[in-house]
Design a protein around this motif. Structure first.
Motif, short mmCIF file in Angstrom:
data_model
loop_
_atom_site.label_atom_id
_atom_site.label_comp_id
_atom_site.label_asym_id
_atom_site.label_seq_id
_atom_site.Cartn_x
_atom_site.Cartn_y
_atom_site.Cartn_z
N GLU A 184 6.41 -27.50 9.12
CA GLU A 184 7.76 -27.50 8.54
C GLU A 184 8.49 -28.82 8.79
O GLU A 184 9.42 -29.16 8.03
N LYS A 185 8.12 -29.57 9.81
CA LYS A 185 8.81 -30.83 10.10
C LYS A 185 8.57 -31.89 9.04
O LYS A 185 9.32 -32.86 8.95
N LEU A 186 7.51 -31.71 8.23
CA LEU A 186 7.18 -32.71 7.21
C LEU A 186 7.78 -32.38 5.85
O LEU A 186 7.64 -33.16 4.90
N ILE A 187 8.43 -31.23 5.70
CA ILE A 187 9.04 -30.84 4.42
C ILE A 187 10.21 -31.77 4.13
O ILE A 187 11.04 -32.06 5.00
N GLY A 188 10.27 -32.25 2.88
CA GLY A 188 11.35 -33.14 2.46
C GLY A 188 11.02 -34.60 2.60
O GLY A 188 11.79 -35.46 2.18
N LYS A 189 9.86 -34.92 3.16
CA LYS A 189 9.48 -36.32 3.31
C LYS A 189 8.64 -36.79 2.13
O LYS A 189 7.84 -36.03 1.59
N GLN A 190 8.86 -38.05 1.77
CA GLN A 190 8.07 -38.63 0.68
C GLN A 190 6.81 -39.29 1.24
O GLN A 190 6.84 -39.93 2.28
N VAL A 191 5.71 -39.09 0.52
CA VAL A 191 4.41 -39.58 0.97
C VAL A 191 3.96 -40.73 0.09
O VAL A 191 4.03 -40.64 -1.14
N GLN A 192 3.53 -41.81 0.73
CA GLN A 192 2.96 -42.94 0.00
C GLN A 192 1.43 -42.87 0.13
O GLN A 192 0.86 -43.20 1.15
N ASP A 193 0.81 -42.34 -0.92
CA ASP A 193 -0.64 -42.13 -0.88
C ASP A 193 -1.21 -42.43 -2.25
O ASP A 193 -0.78 -41.85 -3.26
N ARG A 194 -2.19 -43.32 -2.34
CA ARG A 194 -2.76 -43.72 -3.63
C ARG A 194 -3.49 -42.57 -4.32
O ARG A 194 -3.39 -42.39 -5.53
N ASN A 195 -4.24 -41.78 -3.52
CA ASN A 195 -4.97 -40.66 -4.11
C ASN A 195 -4.01 -39.63 -4.70
O ASN A 195 -4.24 -39.08 -5.79
N LEU A 196 -2.92 -39.38 -3.97
CA LEU A 196 -1.93 -38.41 -4.45
C LEU A 196 -1.28 -38.91 -5.73
O LEU A 196 -1.11 -38.16 -6.70
N LYS A 197 -0.92 -40.20 -5.75
CA LYS A 197 -0.28 -40.76 -6.96
C LYS A 197 -1.24 -40.74 -8.15
O LYS A 197 -0.83 -40.50 -9.28
N LYS A 198 -2.53 -40.97 -7.86
CA LYS A 198 -3.53 -40.94 -8.94
C LYS A 198 -3.61 -39.57 -9.58
O LYS A 198 -3.69 -39.43 -10.80
N VAL A 199 -3.59 -38.52 -8.76
CA VAL A 199 -3.65 -37.14 -9.28
C VAL A 199 -2.38 -36.82 -10.06
O VAL A 199 -2.41 -36.16 -11.12
N ILE A 200 -1.22 -37.29 -9.54
CA ILE A 200 0.05 -37.05 -10.25
C ILE A 200 0.03 -37.72 -11.61
O ILE A 200 0.46 -37.15 -12.62
N ASP A 201 -0.52 -38.93 -11.68
CA ASP A 201 -0.53 -39.69 -12.94
C ASP A 201 -1.56 -39.16 -13.93
O ASP A 201 -1.31 -39.13 -15.14
N THR A 202 -2.74 -38.77 -13.43
CA THR A 202 -3.83 -38.39 -14.34
C THR A 202 -3.95 -36.88 -14.54
O THR A 202 -4.51 -36.44 -15.55
N GLY A 203 -3.51 -36.11 -13.55
CA GLY A 203 -3.67 -34.66 -13.62
C GLY A 203 -5.10 -34.20 -13.36
O GLY A 203 -5.45 -33.07 -13.69
N ILE A 204 -5.91 -35.09 -12.80
CA ILE A 204 -7.31 -34.77 -12.50
C ILE A 204 -7.47 -34.58 -11.00
O ILE A 204 -7.02 -35.42 -10.21
N PRO A 205 -8.10 -33.47 -10.57
CA PRO A 205 -8.28 -33.25 -9.12
C PRO A 205 -9.09 -34.39 -8.49
O PRO A 205 -9.96 -34.99 -9.12
N SER A 206 -8.80 -34.66 -7.24
CA SER A 206 -9.49 -35.72 -6.53
C SER A 206 -9.67 -35.30 -5.06
O SER A 206 -8.84 -34.58 -4.52
#
Length: 417
Positions: free
Chosen positions: A98-120
């Motif tokens: 719960e301590k990590l809720i509300g924090k923004q994550v800088q992660d290339r793999n996460l951004k790639k999935v957000i942009d492409t919609g393809i699981p990684s």
């Protein structure tokens, strides 16, 4: 031909072992690589199954606040390290921590999935130092696009890799054993072949020795007659027939040389019978030196303490010393020094000369029968020394350099039982 055949067998054996090693190494590499792929596929399938189930659960629940924490605490699915849900801006909406809720994550793999919609999927290392398998899976939660991150402990799936490592270790052990067995097999085979060759060589030498003994015995009698008649004719000749006398001198001289050769052949060929007796070493050496006094141009000095008594074969030791002294005289020595003293429970006799010495090649072959560097030598003098020394339980070694003289060291037991 036989030696070439033996080497061929060794060569084929080594080729077989090398081939087996290469095949085993390739097999081990493929097994290990496939085990890593299988472990990764297993984690991926497990993560996909959990992600699909979670997507359904999240869509059926309107109170998402503690759902991830409950999943972790209730151990609904084994092997989960953490679960997180992110929006399109990489903001943490839900997290099992719960301590990590509300924090923004800088992660290339996460951004790639957000942009492409393809699981990684990928491997990441947590703050605790643990390496985990992470699946980023796009989901639709209440008509909103989200990314579900599921982290799994790798230890259960790594059992496949551990088994593969164990299998590879076993294969490596088998290859190592194969090389060790092959090494000792080749070594034992070579030793057996060398022993067989030595036995065959000894049999040949035994046959040659027997033949030499018979020939020397048969030659000695007529040779004695030839020498005797030549000496008789020489004595009967008058001064006016001097030329014939010179020819008789040659006959007598060469007869003596052949006689010495036959004596050496008989001594080397016949079996050695050892007869032990007590005697004084100094007395024996003085007796030998006295017998060599015909060589006026050689100074022989003896440095031996009185009272060195041993029990051995005096005749054999006398012959050994005479042959070595004769060898030193033939090497154009001017000074020969003989020393003897106790060495533990043995007697060491050193015979040093200032003669022409020996090269390395001559020194290595000095004790071989019929090896000689003299124009009229038999090549049996030092071979007889070696044979007789071994017969009385001793050993002889040579230290020599070309043009720097030679040292013979004879070590024999004090008491030959």
């Amino acid at each position: 031909m036989h030696d070439t055949h033996i080497r061929g067998n060794y060569f084929y054996l080594i080729i077989v072992i090398i081939f087996a090693t290469i095949v085993t190494a390739i097999s081990a590499f493929l097994i290990y690589r496939n085990s890593i792929k299988a472990a990764e596929d297993s984690l991926n399938l497990q993560a996909l199954g959990i992600a699909v189930s979670l997507e359904t659960s999240l869509n059926n629940s309107y109170d998402l606040k503690n759902i991830f924490k409950e999943i972790i605490t209730e151990s609904k699915w084994e092997g989960i390290a953490f679960i997180a849900l992110y929006d399109k801006n990489s903001m943490t909406i839900l997290h099992s921590n719960e301590k990590l809720i509300g924090k923004q994550v800088q992660d290339r793999n996460l951004k790639k999935v957000i942009d492409t919609g393809i699981p990684s999927h990928a491997y990441i290392t947590l703050g605790t130092g643990e390496r985990v398998f992470v699946l980023d899976f796009p989901v639709h939660i209440h008509n909103s696009e989200r990314v579900l991150r599921l982290a799994l402990h790798t230890y259960p799936a790594q059992g496949i890799v551990r088994q593969a490592r164990l299998h590879v270790s076993g294969m490596a052990f088998i290859i190592a054993v194969l090389w060790i067995v092959g090494y000792f097999f080749v070594r034992a085979s070579r030793y057996s072949d060398e022993l067989r060759m030595k036995m065959a060589e000894r049999e040949r030498f035994a046959a040659i020795g027997e033949m030499a003994s018979v020939l020397a015995h048969e030659i000695r009698n007529p040779l004695g007659s030839i020498k005797g008649f030549a000496q008789y004719l020489k004595e009967q000749n008058t001064d006016d027939r001097r030329q014939g006398t010179d020819f008789l001198d040659i006959i007598v001289s060469e007869s003596k040389r052949l006689e010495a050769l036959t004596e050496d052949l008989l001594m080397y060929a016949k079996p050695v019978e050892v007869k032990c007796e007590d005697f004084d070493v100094l007395d024996l050496i003085n007796e030998v030196v006295k017998s060599m006094q015909s060589h006026k141009n050689v100074d022989i000095t003896v440095s031996v303490h009185e009272g060195i008594k041993i029990k051995s074969d005096s005749t054999k030791l006398k012959q050994i010393l005479m042959n070595i002294l004769q060898n030193a005289i033939d090497a154009e020595s001017k000074v020969i020094d003989i020393k003897a003293d106790f060495m533990n429970n043995k007697i060491a006799i050193l015979i040093s000369d200032d003669g022409c010495g020996m090269s390395r090649e001559v020194r290595e072959n000095a004790f071989k029968p019929f090896f000689t560097t003299k124009t009229k030598g038999t090549g049996l003098g030092l071979a007889i020394v070696d044979k007789l020394t071994k017969a009385i339980g001793g050993e002889v070694e040579i230290k020599s350099e070309h043009q720097k003289g030679t040292v013979f060291k004879i070590v024999i037991p004090k008491n030959l039982i």
